[in-house]
Design a protein around this motif. Structure first.
Motif, mmCIF file in Angstrom:
data_model
loop_
_atom_site.group_PDB
_atom_site.id
_atom_site.type_symbol
_atom_site.label_atom_id
_atom_site.label_comp_id
_atom_site.label_asym_id
_atom_site.label_seq_id
_atom_site.Cartn_x
_atom_site.Cartn_y
_atom_site.Cartn_z
ATOM 1 N N GLU A 45 31.059 49.463 28.096
ATOM 2 C CA GLU A 45 30.618 49.366 29.601
ATOM 3 C C GLU A 45 31.794 49.258 30.248
ATOM 4 O OE1 GLU A 45 27.664 46.467 31.002
ATOM 5 O OE2 GLU A 45 26.798 46.293 28.778
ATOM 6 N N ALA A 46 32.128 49.637 31.553
ATOM 7 C CA ALA A 46 33.101 49.403 32.195
ATOM 8 C C ALA A 46 32.904 47.894 33.002
ATOM 9 C CB ALA A 46 33.272 50.373 33.515
ATOM 10 N N TYR A 47 34.129 47.118 32.957
ATOM 11 C CA TYR A 47 34.020 45.996 33.775
ATOM 12 C C TYR A 47 33.886 46.144 34.864
ATOM 13 C CZ TYR A 47 35.520 41.577 35.687
ATOM 14 O OH TYR A 47 35.528 40.494 36.579
ATOM 15 N N GLN A 48 33.023 45.266 35.678
ATOM 16 C CA GLN A 48 32.719 45.217 37.030
ATOM 17 C C GLN A 48 32.716 43.794 37.529
ATOM 18 O OE1 GLN A 48 29.753 48.055 38.722
ATOM 19 N NE2 GLN A 48 29.575 48.745 36.648
ATOM 20 N N ALA A 49 33.595 43.409 38.432
ATOM 21 C CA ALA A 49 33.573 42.080 39.039
ATOM 22 C C ALA A 49 32.573 41.577 39.548
ATOM 23 C CB ALA A 49 34.965 41.950 39.968
ATOM 24 N N ILE A 50 31.783 42.323 40.063
ATOM 25 C CA ILE A 50 30.245 41.973 40.759
ATOM 26 C C ILE A 50 29.223 41.853 39.945
ATOM 27 C CG2 ILE A 50 31.206 43.205 42.953
ATOM 28 C CD1 ILE A 50 28.889 45.260 41.991
ATOM 29 N N LEU A 51 29.311 42.188 38.658
ATOM 30 C CA LEU A 51 28.090 41.893 37.644
ATOM 31 C C LEU A 51 28.459 40.461 36.935
ATOM 32 C CD1 LEU A 51 28.038 45.502 36.107
ATOM 33 C CD2 LEU A 51 26.627 44.454 38.041
ATOM 34 N N LEU A 52 27.327 40.061 36.725
ATOM 35 C CA LEU A 52 27.187 38.720 35.870
ATOM 36 C C LEU A 52 27.207 38.891 34.538
ATOM 37 C CD1 LEU A 52 24.470 36.921 38.154
ATOM 38 C CD2 LEU A 52 27.075 36.567 38.249
ATOM 39 N N THR A 53 28.374 38.960 34.061
ATOM 40 C CA THR A 53 28.682 39.368 32.340
ATOM 41 C C THR A 53 29.827 38.398 32.157
ATOM 42 O OG1 THR A 53 30.274 41.012 33.159
ATOM 43 C CG2 THR A 53 28.042 41.949 32.815
ATOM 44 N N ALA A 54 29.993 38.471 30.739
ATOM 45 C CA ALA A 54 30.901 37.615 29.999
ATOM 46 C C ALA A 54 31.269 38.223 28.551
ATOM 47 C CB ALA A 54 30.401 36.159 29.951
ATOM 48 N N ALA A 55 32.564 37.587 28.141
ATOM 49 C CA ALA A 55 32.897 37.869 26.924
ATOM 50 C C ALA A 55 32.475 36.714 26.024
ATOM 51 C CB ALA A 55 34.440 38.407 26.874
ATOM 52 N N HIS A 56 32.175 36.794 24.690
ATOM 53 C CA HIS A 56 32.327 35.737 23.731
ATOM 54 C C HIS A 56 32.591 36.447 22.557
ATOM 55 C CE1 HIS A 56 30.086 32.994 21.140
ATOM 56 N NE2 HIS A 56 30.222 32.065 22.000
ATOM 57 N N LEU A 94 34.423 34.672 31.761
ATOM 58 C CA LEU A 94 33.316 35.336 32.892
ATOM 59 C C LEU A 94 33.759 36.377 33.827
ATOM 60 C CD1 LEU A 94 32.314 31.598 33.937
ATOM 61 C CD2 LEU A 94 30.930 33.127 32.336
ATOM 62 N N SER A 95 32.869 37.065 34.443
ATOM 63 C CA SER A 95 33.253 37.912 35.305
ATOM 64 C C SER A 95 33.585 37.326 36.656
ATOM 65 C CB SER A 95 32.025 38.902 35.581
ATOM 66 O OG SER A 95 30.954 38.135 36.145
ATOM 67 N N LYS A 96 34.326 37.670 37.670
ATOM 68 C CA LYS A 96 34.671 36.978 38.695
ATOM 69 C C LYS A 96 33.820 36.755 39.570
ATOM 70 C CE LYS A 96 38.108 37.449 42.506
ATOM 71 N NZ LYS A 96 39.181 38.237 43.119
ATOM 72 N N SER A 97 32.429 37.431 39.667
ATOM 73 C CA SER A 97 31.504 36.879 40.412
ATOM 74 C C SER A 97 30.641 35.629 39.663
ATOM 75 C CB SER A 97 30.546 38.016 40.707
ATOM 76 O OG SER A 97 29.866 38.516 39.466
ATOM 77 N N ALA A 98 30.577 35.525 38.435
ATOM 78 C CA ALA A 98 30.091 34.371 37.696
ATOM 79 C C ALA A 98 30.730 33.211 38.053
ATOM 80 C CB ALA A 98 29.878 35.007 36.065
ATOM 81 N N MET A 99 32.023 33.273 37.823
ATOM 82 C CA MET A 99 33.062 32.136 38.201
ATOM 83 C C MET A 99 32.713 31.786 39.696
ATOM 84 S SD MET A 99 34.963 30.117 36.666
ATOM 85 C CE MET A 99 36.311 30.252 35.673
ATOM 86 N N GLU A 100 32.618 32.729 40.748
ATOM 87 C CA GLU A 100 32.489 32.169 41.784
ATOM 88 C C GLU A 100 31.185 31.467 42.073
ATOM 89 O OE1 GLU A 100 32.540 36.114 43.557
ATOM 90 O OE2 GLU A 100 34.828 35.939 44.248
ATOM 91 N N THR A 101 30.217 32.066 41.373
ATOM 92 C CA THR A 101 28.959 31.283 41.480
ATOM 93 C C THR A 101 28.810 29.891 41.021
ATOM 94 O OG1 THR A 101 27.706 33.459 40.996
ATOM 95 C CG2 THR A 101 26.410 31.308 40.613
ATOM 96 N N LEU A 102 29.854 29.661 39.897
ATOM 97 C CA LEU A 102 30.267 28.280 39.444
ATOM 98 C C LEU A 102 31.127 27.383 40.260
ATOM 99 C CD1 LEU A 102 30.420 29.192 35.541
ATOM 100 C CD2 LEU A 102 28.305 28.235 36.888
ATOM 101 N N ASP A 103 31.769 28.013 41.257
ATOM 102 C CA ASP A 103 32.636 27.473 42.204
ATOM 103 C C ASP A 103 33.969 27.023 41.304
ATOM 104 O OD1 ASP A 103 31.463 27.674 44.638
ATOM 105 O OD2 ASP A 103 30.619 25.623 44.479
#
Length: 120
Positions: A45-56, A94-103
């Protein structure tokens, strides 16, 4: 040939048991820089900052993980679609939007707990 078959079977068994078990970890989380926007992840997949995705490092692609910021108790559910992180001491990117959600954007790296979510 049979040994390869049994090795593969054991690997799959370990993966399914690990995902089915209540998997939790505590550690550090960081997030993808804007430089990665549109670049291919390990899942293709292409990384998209707006999606709630992550790497593990080890969880199968598609696994849903609840990530909780231990500083403020905010949480978000992300989908694993990449491999990493490759920095010592970090357990998830984390994606940028996921990190934003966590403040956590201003901190850059935060202490988190991750918990694999069972499929409903």
């Amino acid at each position: 040939m049979m040994q390869r078959f049994f090795s593969l079977l054991m690997f799959l068994l370990v993966v399914f048991v690990a995902v089915d078990a209540q998997h939790t970890e505590k550690g550090k989380a960081s997030y993808y820089s804007d430089h990665f926007e549109g670049k291919k992840t390990a899942s293709g997949e292409a990384y998209q900052a707006i999606l709630l995705t992550a790497a593990h490092r080890t969880l199968p692609f598609g696994t849903k993980v609840k990530v909780t910021n231990l500083k403020n108790s905010k949480s978000v559910v992300v989908r694993i679609n990449d491999r990493g992180p490759f920095s010592m001491g970090r357990i998830i990117d984390l994606s940028k939007s996921a990190m934003e959600t966590l403040d956590g954007i201003n901190d850059g790296v935060i202490d988190v707990e991750i918990e694999v979510q069972k499929e409903q």
